[in-house]
Design an enzyme around this catalytic site. Structure first.
Site, PDB file in Angstrom:
ATOM      1  N   CYS A   2     -14.992   6.907  -1.924  1.00 14.41           N
ATOM      2  CA  CYS A   2     -16.296   7.445  -2.272  1.00 14.41           C
ATOM      3  C   CYS A   2     -16.128   8.865  -2.808  1.00 14.41           C
ATOM      4  CB  CYS A   2     -17.269   7.489  -1.108  1.00 14.41           C
ATOM      5  SG  CYS A   2     -17.579   5.894  -0.361  1.00 14.41           S
ATOM      6  N   ARG A  27     -12.245   7.257  -6.991  1.00 13.45           N
ATOM      7  CA  ARG A  27     -12.382   7.217  -5.528  1.00 13.45           C
ATOM      8  C   ARG A  27     -13.209   6.021  -5.053  1.00 13.45           C
ATOM      9  NH1 ARG A  27     -11.148  12.161  -3.219  1.00 13.45           N
ATOM     10  NH2 ARG A  27     -12.268  11.511  -1.359  1.00 13.45           N
ATOM     11  N   TRP A  75     -17.311   3.287  -2.558  1.00 18.25           N
ATOM     12  CA  TRP A  75     -16.345   2.245  -2.217  1.00 18.25           C
ATOM     13  C   TRP A  75     -16.893   1.612  -0.939  1.00 18.25           C
ATOM     14  CZ3 TRP A  75     -13.074   0.991   1.888  1.00 18.25           C
ATOM     15  CH2 TRP A  75     -12.092   0.025   1.596  1.00 18.25           C
ATOM     16  N   ASN A  99     -19.536  10.165   2.522  1.00 17.75           N
ATOM     17  CA  ASN A  99     -18.213   9.557   2.367  1.00 17.75           C
ATOM     18  C   ASN A  99     -17.592   9.507   3.756  1.00 17.75           C
ATOM     19  OD1 ASN A  99     -15.570   8.911   1.736  1.00 17.75           O
ATOM     20  ND2 ASN A  99     -15.077  10.921   0.897  1.00 17.75           N
ATOM     21  N   GLY A 100     -17.197   8.312   4.199  1.00 16.94           N
ATOM     22  CA  GLY A 100     -16.609   8.194   5.537  1.00 16.94           C
ATOM     23  C   GLY A 100     -17.228   7.013   6.255  1.00 16.94           C
ATOM     24  N   GLU A 483       8.227  -1.681  -4.030  1.00 16.79           N
ATOM     25  CA  GLU A 483       7.295  -0.894  -4.834  1.00 16.79           C
ATOM     26  C   GLU A 483       6.883  -1.672  -6.092  1.00 16.79           C
ATOM     27  OE1 GLU A 483       5.396   1.442  -4.472  1.00 16.79           O
ATOM     28  OE2 GLU A 483       4.974   2.215  -6.468  1.00 16.79           O
ATOM     29  N   LYS A 487       3.091  -2.758  -7.093  1.00 15.48           N
ATOM     30  CA  LYS A 487       2.482  -2.352  -8.364  1.00 15.48           C
ATOM     31  C   LYS A 487       1.894  -3.547  -9.082  1.00 15.48           C
ATOM     32  CE  LYS A 487       2.319   0.775  -7.967  1.00 15.48           C
ATOM     33  NZ  LYS A 487       2.410   1.986  -7.201  1.00 15.48           N
ATOM     34  N   GLU A 490      -1.278  -5.071  -7.189  1.00 12.12           N
ATOM     35  CA  GLU A 490      -2.521  -4.300  -7.092  1.00 12.12           C
ATOM     36  C   GLU A 490      -3.258  -4.194  -8.413  1.00 12.12           C
ATOM     37  OE1 GLU A 490      -0.702   0.217  -6.807  1.00 12.12           O
ATOM     38  OE2 GLU A 490      -2.704  -0.106  -6.060  1.00 12.12           O
ATOM     39  N   HIS A 506      16.931 -16.946   4.441  1.00 11.37           N
ATOM     40  CA  HIS A 506      16.307 -17.044   5.763  1.00 11.37           C
ATOM     41  C   HIS A 506      14.838 -17.475   5.636  1.00 11.37           C
ATOM     42  CE1 HIS A 506      19.883 -15.403   7.569  1.00 11.37           C
ATOM     43  NE2 HIS A 506      19.878 -14.459   6.631  1.00 11.37           N
ATOM     44  N   LYS A 603      -8.654   5.187  -5.022  1.00  8.23           N
ATOM     45  CA  LYS A 603      -7.456   6.021  -5.078  1.00  8.23           C
ATOM     46  C   LYS A 603      -7.168   6.718  -3.756  1.00  8.23           C
ATOM     47  CE  LYS A 603      -4.095   8.058  -7.319  1.00  8.23           C
ATOM     48  NZ  LYS A 603      -2.921   7.234  -7.633  1.00  8.23           N
TER      49      LYS A 603
HETATM   50  O1  M6R Z   1      -2.600   9.409  -1.451  1.00  9.39           O
HETATM   51  P1  M6R Z   1      -1.518   8.684  -0.702  1.00  9.39           P
HETATM   52  O2  M6R Z   1      -0.170   8.862  -1.318  1.00  9.39           O
HETATM   53  O3  M6R Z   1      -1.514   8.987   0.764  1.00  9.39           O
HETATM   54  O4  M6R Z   1      -1.903   7.162  -0.862  1.00  9.39           O
HETATM   55  C1  M6R Z   1      -1.180   6.167  -0.207  1.00  9.39           C
HETATM   56  C2  M6R Z   1      -1.528   4.801  -0.736  1.00  9.39           C
HETATM   57  O5  M6R Z   1      -2.884   4.544  -0.569  1.00  9.39           O
HETATM   58  C3  M6R Z   1      -1.192   4.653  -2.220  1.00  9.39           C
HETATM   59  O6  M6R Z   1       0.148   4.944  -2.475  1.00  9.39           O
HETATM   60  C4  M6R Z   1      -1.486   3.220  -2.695  1.00  9.39           C
HETATM   61  O7  M6R Z   1      -0.637   2.319  -2.065  1.00  9.39           O
HETATM   62  C5  M6R Z   1      -1.372   3.128  -4.207  1.00  9.39           C
HETATM   63  N1  M6R Z   1      -2.575   2.584  -4.750  1.00  9.39           N
HETATM   64  C6  M6R Z   1      -0.245   2.262  -4.664  1.00  9.39           C
HETATM   65  O8  M6R Z   1      -0.130   2.261  -6.036  1.00  9.39           O
END
Ligand code: M6R
Length: 608
Positions: A2, A27, A75, A99-100, A483, A487, A490, A506, A603
């Site tokens: 948010c 956000r 959000w 926000n929260g 990673e 990527k 998401e 396994h 984000k």
């Molecule tokens: O702001 P941060 O680095 O603490 O965020 C952590 C994760 O939320 C962030 O890396 C998230 O996994 C990304 N969207 C991945 O691309």
């Protein structure tokens, strides 16, 4: 999660609110709304489901010249994304954005039974509660807000206005960031400083437990216990170019391509390749303290967690007598983990606001363990609460998928490891190759991005029809596989999972069939041949393998090979990660999805 904006001054409030929300849209983007007040307290509320663009369409018919207002991009937590659940929420003369999460909202709802609820949100309960103390303006708004917040359990960043006092905004925070912008005859508010750029460079970061009353010429801050707070005004360093697309179609591609330069910023003044040494001032640990370190806890979520895993693999290769434990913040915060003596914790976060990571920081600090931040967002909560830290300085990362932050987080942590190793007296001959490769990395990244870009695009066109992907690696290439899978999933919504090569037989080997493609990371090194054997096992089951390797003699008959040409060996996996980033980008663009704002995500994850 948010985004909040606010404005009080002489200019058009709607203009600032909408432009600010656009900058904060990363956000949250389920719905958005703005509320402005005229001088005589007439309210104009505009809300829309979905993107800010939908809000703008409605706004075209409701243009006002009001000079005070608040706005929100959501959000969803409580209640589906819809117009009625969009903020601002109203209770009598009060309007609020939040926000929260108000954890005890059900209980508080009972105390506001005179209010007719319009939404399913926890936030409307807070608006109603404030209104119950405000009593139609017979109490100052700030006092009503404080009384209400004293009953709240949970997290909040809020902005509140009243039609009865159309010249003030009351704001408060606990767990969700708020920045106040101090201008000439205007005061602005935002969840992060990017919304303020171009309006003012003077910012006040509100702390947890603080409440403030903003007018166009004043900012009065106090704690919830009524102790006055003298505001520290800080300079916003980011410029406008850093938050624009700069000719790229998407922020994600811009941020991938920025990595040669953003890594230079991470390294600036910290690396001496000739001597083979690094120097990090930020952690603030003395030589003797560094020498004593025996245990490193690395805490993060998502990409930051993967960066921690990879850094851990590297650090244990060159630092003697050190145990490294990289942990997922949302798990670690509830573990009853014993932290031995001589431990230091690295708290890794791009945004510096991630709720779970912040909770771990506070918990670890309480146990008397030194905490070092590896943070990007300057002035963020984690950056301010750690004992010391190293900013990665990659500039704003706007695309929800984290890319440039990952590369710099890994290297910043490796540099911290090198600092420990230097203090422990590890031979220069062992450490120098690491430092030399770090110094070369930005240019090698530039080269690989230039060479691989179109090649990966062509591969992406072949594989975007698959529903499943498996990413494989071992040793330092295993976190790279993790990673890469994150990527891809998401942004493209392809179900992608990562496995250590050695784990294939396994269980996961059972998956291999025509619904899947496999991305295999095969860096040169002592485990290369073993990894190749694992790829053979996949090929024997008719796997659709994309190999990513820096081995010139690579001759396996896989469907596609991305060959990385580089003089680097230690950090070649980081170069391979660029392939993952580009693959996720191009697959998603080919599928026609919103690559910068994937569904269901935001984000900055400021709720648990
Ligand atoms: O702001 P941060 O680095 O603490 O965020 C952590 C994760 O939320 C962030 O890396 C998230 O996994 C990304 N969207 C991945 O691309």
């Amino acid at each position: 999660m948010c985004g909040i904006v606010g404005y009080v001054g002489n200019k058009n409030a709607q203009d600032f609110l909408v432009s600010g929300l656009k900058r904060l849209e990363y956000r949250g983007y389920d719905s958005a709304g703005i509320l402005t007040l005229s001088d005589d307290g007439k309210a104009t509320l505009i809300r829309a489901k979905g993107k800010i663009a939908n809000l703008e369409e409605k706004l075209a018919k409701l243009k006002r010249s009001d000079t005070i207002g608040i706005g929100h991009t959501r959000w969803a937590t409580h209640g589906e994304p819809s117009e009625r659940n969009a903020h601002p929420h109203q209770a009598g003369p009060i309007y609020l954005v939040h926000n929260g999460i108000i954890e005890n909202y059900k209980e508080l709802k009972k105390a506001t039974n005179g209010h007719e609820y319009q939404s399913e949100t926890d936030s409307e309960v807070l608006a109603a509660l404030i209104n119950s103390f405000y009593k139609d303006g017979s109490h100052p708004l700030i006092n009503a807000v404080v009384q209400a917040l004293k009953l709240v359990k949970g997290t909040y960043g809020i902005a509140v206005v009243s039609v009865l006092n159309p010249d003030e905004i009351v704001v408060a925070r606990s767990g969700s960031p708020l920045v106040i912008g101090v201008g000439h005859d205007e005061t602005l508010l935002a969840s992060d400083a990017s919304a303020l750029i171009g309006h003012t460079k003077q910012a006040i970061y509100l702390n947890d437990g603080e409440v403030a009353r903003l007018t166009k010429n004043s900012v009065e801050i106090k704690t919830l216990n009524a102790e006055p707070v003298s505001a520290k005004v800080e300079e916003i360093e980011t410029n406008l170019a850093a938050i624009q697309k700069g000719g790229y179609e998407h922020f994600l591609l811009k941020e991938i391509m920025e990595q040669p330069d953003s890594l230079v910023e991470t390294l600036r003044g910290r690396v001496n390749a000739e001597e083979g040494t690094v120097r990090l001032g930020g952690p603030g640990l003395k030589e003797a303290e560094l020498r004593k370190i025996k245990h490193l806890i690395i805490v993060g979520c998502g990409t930051a967690y993967h960066a921690g895993l990879l850094a851990g693999y590297y650090i244990e290769k060159f630092t003697p007598e050190i145990t490294i434990e990289t942990v997922i913040a949302s798990e670690y915060r509830y573990r009853q983990a014993y932290i031995p003596e001589n431990s230091v914790a690295l708290i890794v976060s791009q945004s510096g606001e991630t709720a779970d990571t912040l909770a771990c920081l506070r918990e670890i600090k309480q146990q008397g363990v030194k905490t070092i931040g590896i943070v990007n967002a300057i002035g963020s909560t984690i950056a301010r609460e750690v004992d010391g830290g190293t900013y990665v300085h990659v500039g704003p990362e706007i695309s929800v998928a984290s890319t440039k932050a990952f590369t710099s987080q890994v290297i910043a942590m490796v540099m911290f490891g090198l600092t420990i190793a230097q203090a422990k007296g590890v031979k220069r001959t062992i450490l120098k190759p690491y430092v030399e490769e770090i110094a070369k990395l930005p240019e090698e990244i530039r080269k690989v991005l230039g060479e691989a870009d179109q090649e990966v695009k062509t591969i992406a066109d072949k594989y975007n029809g698959y529903d499943h992907a498996v990413y494989l690696g071992r040793d330092t290439a295993y976190p790279i596989a993790m990673e890469g899978a994150l990527k891809l999933k998401e942004v493209s919504y392809i179900d992608a999972n990562a496995y250590a090569f050695g784990e294939l037989k396994h269980g996961p080997l059972a998956l291999i069939d025509d619904r899947f493609f496999e991305v295999a990371f095969l860096p040169e090194g002592e485990l290369y041949e073993k990894a190749v054997s694992n790829v053979q096992e996949v090929l024997a089951r008719n796997g659709h393998v994309i190999a990513v390797t820096n081995v010139p003699r690579f001759d396996l008959h896989v469907e596609n090979v991305v060959k990385i040409t580089t003089t680097l060996t230690i950090f070649a996996p980081i170069l391979m990660n660029l392939v993952s980033q580009l693959l996720a980008y191009y697959v998603t663009v080919a599928k026609g999805y919103n690559v910068d704002q994937p569904r269901n995500l935001a984000k900055s994850v400021t709720v648990e």
